[in-house]
Design a protein around this motif. Structure first.
Motif, PDB file in Angstrom:
ATOM      1  N   LEU A  67       0.834  -1.212   0.000  1.00 35.43           N
ATOM      2  CA  LEU A  67       0.000   0.000   0.000  1.00 35.43           C
ATOM      3  C   LEU A  67       0.865   1.257   0.000  1.00 35.43           C
ATOM      4  O   LEU A  67       0.550   2.241  -0.687  1.00 35.43           O
ATOM      5  CB  LEU A  67      -0.918   0.000   1.221  1.00 35.43           C
ATOM      6  CG  LEU A  67      -2.160  -0.901   1.148  1.00 35.43           C
ATOM      7  CD1 LEU A  67      -2.860  -0.938   2.490  1.00 35.43           C
ATOM      8  CD2 LEU A  67      -3.118  -0.417   0.062  1.00 35.43           C
ATOM      9  N   HIS A  68       1.965   1.221   0.756  1.00 37.25           N
ATOM     10  CA  HIS A  68       2.866   2.372   0.807  1.00 37.25           C
ATOM     11  C   HIS A  68       3.476   2.633  -0.573  1.00 37.25           C
ATOM     12  O   HIS A  68       3.620   3.785  -0.992  1.00 37.25           O
ATOM     13  CB  HIS A  68       3.964   2.103   1.835  1.00 37.25           C
ATOM     14  CG  HIS A  68       4.861   3.277   2.075  1.00 37.25           C
ATOM     15  ND1 HIS A  68       4.394   4.508   2.469  1.00 37.25           N
ATOM     16  CD2 HIS A  68       6.211   3.406   1.964  1.00 37.25           C
ATOM     17  CE1 HIS A  68       5.396   5.343   2.606  1.00 37.25           C
ATOM     18  NE2 HIS A  68       6.516   4.703   2.299  1.00 37.25           N
ATOM     19  N   ARG A  69       3.811   1.571  -1.278  1.00 41.65           N
ATOM     20  CA  ARG A  69       4.343   1.723  -2.649  1.00 41.65           C
ATOM     21  C   ARG A  69       3.298   2.359  -3.546  1.00 41.65           C
ATOM     22  O   ARG A  69       3.621   3.231  -4.369  1.00 41.65           O
ATOM     23  CB  ARG A  69       4.748   0.349  -3.183  1.00 41.65           C
ATOM     24  CG  ARG A  69       5.286   0.374  -4.609  1.00 41.65           C
ATOM     25  CD  ARG A  69       5.218  -1.018  -5.185  1.00 41.65           C
ATOM     26  NE  ARG A  69       5.786  -1.088  -6.531  1.00 41.65           N
ATOM     27  CZ  ARG A  69       5.470  -2.016  -7.424  1.00 41.65           C
ATOM     28  NH1 ARG A  69       4.576  -2.943  -7.123  1.00 41.65           N
ATOM     29  NH2 ARG A  69       6.025  -2.020  -8.607  1.00 41.65           N
ATOM     30  N   TRP A  70       2.048   1.932  -3.396  1.00 41.78           N
ATOM     31  CA  TRP A  70       0.969   2.499  -4.219  1.00 41.78           C
ATOM     32  C   TRP A  70       0.798   3.983  -3.914  1.00 41.78           C
ATOM     33  O   TRP A  70       0.600   4.798  -4.809  1.00 41.78           O
ATOM     34  CB  TRP A  70      -0.324   1.739  -3.957  1.00 41.78           C
ATOM     35  CG  TRP A  70      -1.463   2.214  -4.822  1.00 41.78           C
ATOM     36  CD1 TRP A  70      -1.705   1.879  -6.125  1.00 41.78           C
ATOM     37  CD2 TRP A  70      -2.501   3.119  -4.432  1.00 41.78           C
ATOM     38  NE1 TRP A  70      -2.832   2.514  -6.579  1.00 41.78           N
ATOM     39  CE2 TRP A  70      -3.345   3.285  -5.564  1.00 41.78           C
ATOM     40  CE3 TRP A  70      -2.809   3.790  -3.261  1.00 41.78           C
ATOM     41  CZ2 TRP A  70      -4.470   4.094  -5.528  1.00 41.78           C
ATOM     42  CZ3 TRP A  70      -3.936   4.603  -3.228  1.00 41.78           C
ATOM     43  CH2 TRP A  70      -4.753   4.755  -4.353  1.00 41.78           C
ATOM     44  N   PHE A  71       0.884   4.350  -2.626  1.00 40.42           N
ATOM     45  CA  PHE A  71       0.795   5.759  -2.240  1.00 40.42           C
ATOM     46  C   PHE A  71       1.924   6.572  -2.893  1.00 40.42           C
ATOM     47  O   PHE A  71       1.687   7.671  -3.415  1.00 40.42           O
ATOM     48  CB  PHE A  71       0.894   5.893  -0.716  1.00 40.42           C
ATOM     49  CG  PHE A  71      -0.285   5.321   0.026  1.00 40.42           C
ATOM     50  CD1 PHE A  71      -1.548   5.265  -0.566  1.00 40.42           C
ATOM     51  CD2 PHE A  71      -0.136   4.816   1.313  1.00 40.42           C
ATOM     52  CE1 PHE A  71      -2.625   4.735   0.111  1.00 40.42           C
ATOM     53  CE2 PHE A  71      -1.216   4.276   1.991  1.00 40.42           C
ATOM     54  CZ  PHE A  71      -2.463   4.230   1.391  1.00 40.42           C
ATOM     55  N   LEU A  72       3.152   6.037  -2.832  1.00 36.56           N
ATOM     56  CA  LEU A  72       4.300   6.760  -3.387  1.00 36.56           C
ATOM     57  C   LEU A  72       4.160   6.955  -4.887  1.00 36.56           C
ATOM     58  O   LEU A  72       4.468   8.027  -5.425  1.00 36.56           O
ATOM     59  CB  LEU A  72       5.595   6.010  -3.069  1.00 36.56           C
ATOM     60  CG  LEU A  72       6.010   5.944  -1.596  1.00 36.56           C
ATOM     61  CD1 LEU A  72       7.258   5.079  -1.435  1.00 36.56           C
ATOM     62  CD2 LEU A  72       6.266   7.349  -1.045  1.00 36.56           C
TER      63      LEU A  72
END
Length: 358
Positions: A55-60
């Motif tokens: 999810l953090h990768r998607w946010f970035l």
């Protein structure tokens, strides 16, 4: 297999890293814990980290990108780190609660801990995910930057190779238009005197044109093919002016089957016809092979013609040699015993094994 890992490098690192972190957490546990308790502990750490960082990768990728980086994006990145840390903590507590429920359902005995968690341990429960995700973010940006740089470098190399191929295609030898016009005029005049010879010259001119068209898309040809076209070129040139050049019959016939860039030797002979006076007495073109290098040398008379047309041919040959061989090829002229000499040196190559210099 290697291609699969390279293509899915993100997920490979994800599974490996969080699996390793889960094993580290497992090693810090009590050795008297039930195997299912240990398994659920590893799965809790693994699944929480995998989902949170995904999810953090998607946010970035959605809000940061990988272009220019400014203070605004720094604050957004810190905010996303805090959000992802909260998500990780929530997922961890959720999976931990689910693990406790399943352990109870399977009637797994719980290990009673004699140590009670202190206030400091409770305080850093949120800090540890933040530190882990911070390190993950730095590593992610580092890998992404390296991958983007490497892809850009490969793209530049491909573009450079395409430009070189386009330049080589432009510089590849063609039959000179002025030579064509002069030869046709000479054949036209010859028809009034000798029809048989004019037909022979017309046939040879068509063979030269056919060779120029068919071999223009080929990287290399055998030396004996090129020498045959050189002979035809000399015959046709003699219709307009004296050009007493003969090819030295080399004793080593294996040289004749070496590869040479198509139309290169023909352009070299054409250059000699523009720069050297070969009308006073016959001259030979010497071909030798020394230390893996092919040498072509033509010795002319004691005067240099140096036509303007010859300068264009010389520049074209020099550019083509540079693109093909770099510093490993040479085209030069000079004096020897008062006679002008032109020489060309190229690496000997096996047929169809030529690469451009990048």
């Amino acid at each position: 297999m290697v291609r699969f890992f390279v293509k899915h490098i993100f997920w490979v690192i994800q599974f490996f890293a969080w699996g390793l972190i889960g094993l580290i957490v497992l090693s810090q546990g009590d050795n008297h814990d039930h195997p299912l308790d240990k398994l659920f502990m590893v799965l809790t750490v693994f699944l929480s980290g995998l989902l949170a960082t995904s999810l953090h990768r998607w946010f970035l990728r959605k809000w940061i990108g990988f272009g220019s980086f400014d203070f605004k994006k720094v604050f957004i990145t810190i905010g996303l780190l805090l959000l992802s840390s909260l998500i990780y903590t929530g997922l961890f507590m959720g999976f931990a609660a689910l693990s406790g429920y399943l352990l109870t359902a399977f009637e797994v005995p719980k290990a009673i801990s004699k140590e009670k968690p202190n206030e400091f341990a409770k305080a850093i429960f949120f800090v540890i995910p933040f530190i882990i995700l911070l390190g993950w973010t730095v590593l992610y940006f580092g890998i992404k930057t390296f991958v983007n740089y490497n892809n850009a470098r490969i793209h530049r190399l491909k573009l450079r190779e395409e430009v070189k191929k386009a330049q080589l295609n432009t510089l590849k030898g063609h039959v000179n238009a002025k030579f064509m016009a002069r030869t046709l005029n000479c054949i036209k005049e010859l028809m009034l005197v000798d029809v048989k010879k004019s037909r022979l010259m017309l046939t040879e001119l068509s063979e030269l044109l056919r060779y120029s068209l068919t071999k223009n898309t080929v990287d290399t040809v055998e030396l004996n093919e090129e020498l045959e076209m050189v002979r035809i070129f000399i015959d046709l040139t003699n219709l307009d002016k004296p050009f007493n050049l003969f090819v030295d019959p080399n004793k080593d016939e294996s040289i004749l089957y070496l590869g040479i860039p198509s139309m290169l030797l023909l352009n070299f002979v054409e250059l000699c016809s523009k720069e050297l006076w070969l009308g006073d007495k016959p001259s030979e073109m010497h071909i030798t092979l020394e230390n893996g290098m092919l040498f072509f040398e033509v010795e002319g008379g004691n005067q240099n013609i140096s036509e303007k047309e010859g300068n264009l041919i010389r520049k074209s040959i020099e550019q083509r040699l540079w693109l093909l061989y770099g510093h490993n090829a040479l085209l030069k002229n000079g004096l020897r015993n008062g006679r002008h000499v032109w020489a060309m040196m190229i690496p000997s190559i096996i047929q169809n094994e030529i690469t451009t210099v990048v």
